[in-house]
Design a protein around this motif. Sequence first.
Motif, short mmCIF file in Angstrom:
data_model
loop_
_atom_site.label_atom_id
_atom_site.label_comp_id
_atom_site.label_asym_id
_atom_site.label_seq_id
_atom_site.Cartn_x
_atom_site.Cartn_y
_atom_site.Cartn_z
N TYR A 125 17.98 -47.45 -7.51
CA TYR A 125 17.68 -46.24 -8.45
C TYR A 125 17.40 -45.11 -7.74
CZ TYR A 125 16.57 -52.08 -9.76
OH TYR A 125 16.69 -52.61 -10.12
N ASN A 147 6.87 -52.44 -19.12
CA ASN A 147 7.72 -53.52 -17.13
C ASN A 147 7.70 -55.07 -17.62
OD1 ASN A 147 5.00 -54.73 -18.36
ND2 ASN A 147 3.71 -54.19 -16.10
N CYS A 155 14.15 -48.79 -20.67
CA CYS A 155 13.11 -48.66 -19.49
C CYS A 155 13.18 -49.21 -18.41
CB CYS A 155 11.62 -49.01 -20.37
SG CYS A 155 10.90 -48.99 -21.97
N GLY A 156 14.09 -49.36 -18.36
CA GLY A 156 15.07 -49.19 -16.84
C GLY A 156 14.08 -51.44 -16.12
N ASN A 157 13.79 -52.11 -17.17
CA ASN A 157 13.72 -53.19 -16.60
C ASN A 157 14.67 -54.11 -16.36
OD1 ASN A 157 10.46 -52.85 -16.29
ND2 ASN A 157 11.23 -52.98 -18.82
N GLU A 158 15.09 -54.79 -15.01
CA GLU A 158 15.73 -55.41 -15.20
C GLU A 158 15.81 -57.12 -15.00
OE1 GLU A 158 20.55 -55.62 -12.70
OE2 GLU A 158 18.69 -54.33 -11.88
N ALA A 165 13.02 -47.10 -13.55
CA ALA A 165 11.82 -48.26 -14.36
C ALA A 165 11.43 -47.05 -15.05
CB ALA A 165 12.04 -49.23 -14.26
N ILE A 209 19.31 -55.43 -19.08
CA ILE A 209 17.97 -54.19 -18.52
C ILE A 209 18.29 -53.55 -19.77
CG2 ILE A 209 20.21 -53.03 -18.12
CD1 ILE A 209 18.43 -51.51 -15.99
N PRO A 247 10.86 -57.36 -17.87
CA PRO A 247 12.11 -57.62 -18.26
C PRO A 247 13.11 -58.43 -19.44
CG PRO A 247 11.28 -58.70 -16.14
CD PRO A 247 10.09 -57.58 -16.65
#
Length: 491
Positions: free
Chosen positions: A26, A390, A477-480, A384, A474, A392
């Motif tokens: 990241y 937060n 907001c970058g939550n995978e 993220a 994903i 995913p």
Amino acid sequence: MKKSSFILLLSILLFPPLAAQHPPKYEVRAAWITAVYGLDWPRTRATTPEGIRKQQAELVEILDKLKAANFNTVLFQTRTRGDVLYQSDIEPYNSILTGKIGGNPGYDPLAFAVAECHKRGMECHAWIVTIPLGNRKHVAALGKASVTKRKPAICIPYKREYFLNPGHPQTKEYLMSLVREVVERYDVDGVHFDYLRYPERALRFADSYTYKKYGNGRDLAQWRRDNITEIVRYLYKGVKAIKPWVKVSTCPVGKYRDTSRYPSRGWNAFHTVCQDVQGWLGEGIQDQVYPMMYFRGNNFYPFALDWQEQSNGRQVIPGLGIYFLDPAEGNWTVDEIERQINFVRTHGMAGEGHYRVKYLMDNTQGIYEILGEKYYTAPALQPAMPWIDNVPPTAPAQLTVEKEATGYWKICWQPATDNDKRNAPTYVLYGSDTYPVDTANPENILTQRIQGTEYTYAPILPWDTRKYFAVTAIDRCGNESEACNQTLHRE
């Protein structure tokens, strides 16, 4: 040994240029594409179909090279000095596109940039110059289209230039009207504010009337800082009300103020241009900051550390002055930039921005090759934003792999079951020679930002072909999500 000298010596010993670390999974890897005066783009005027094609091809060439070096963020100049590079109802097109102020280039450059960035799995942030409006000649050339003519009450002449007046309540509303156009109409991943500050040491800036009206007993410097902070707050909240996942960032002056480690020598964001950036971070009205850290040695390391320590968990992405690698600009050697990247990574910052893209394209002192071959050797995903969201996405399912007659591999999966269509997840495809695929290893990232639920895998080199695959979802907001590995070994 003096403490300041010790810091510099320690940084050189700990972060030598040859000690490139394994790239993080990241990381923001950004480049500024400057349109003002055509510094980075465009070279060709869009006055004919062929001119349009060439202008677009110039941008595509830049994006292709950034993608090839595993960059993932483009800061695309969208507003310069009271003119823009998109179809606006408020301000005219920049003359760099056609040679004529307000001239329609026959396509929408921002829409084109966003689409081309997304094709390559990169984010596109609209880089917006805010307070400066240009010199007298430029403002006169804009004529009736200039904000100085349409809204003279919020504009101030100062030192042969014009500026928006940060102390006037309507200034933030005017800027938000521009930002609203960009965020509502375009699928931008971020808005990036530049020159969101007062002119340097502007003691004679003609805002005394506004100060008397709105100062409320504060000293002038504090009132001005409060004005900039209020604009930042208003724009941040305005963007989040439209699309919460769109990142809001600024590129402040590179030194916030004096630190306990080293002085700023009288030039800093807080006192010189009235930017209380650490206040913005503390209040949570920034997602990212790109401090313009175009410095070397003790003018870089202590201040970079200070930004990170006061970040309140937000993303600090130092802007690196790669233009100083050009002998005409400075006498830097490339090991300066290498040490800075090592320092940024070692201290857990979110990434780095490179100013400007021209010096990457020109491979000045080998910087482009060094980044691609040594530091950005694998792709990276965006860090993220847990302060926005937060949770995913659900994991995709039923990953299948089939070999087609072409010799390529068709990879399909069932989608994540999340229902937020505005923030629908995209997919990251991983591949390796071991099973299950290690999705923590960025070297296994094959591609990202896949919109659909299938992908044709066509390795360029036969010996690079991966045996096993996995996919994750994903969100913006970058939550995978958890990974979905294929269940069957392909023959």
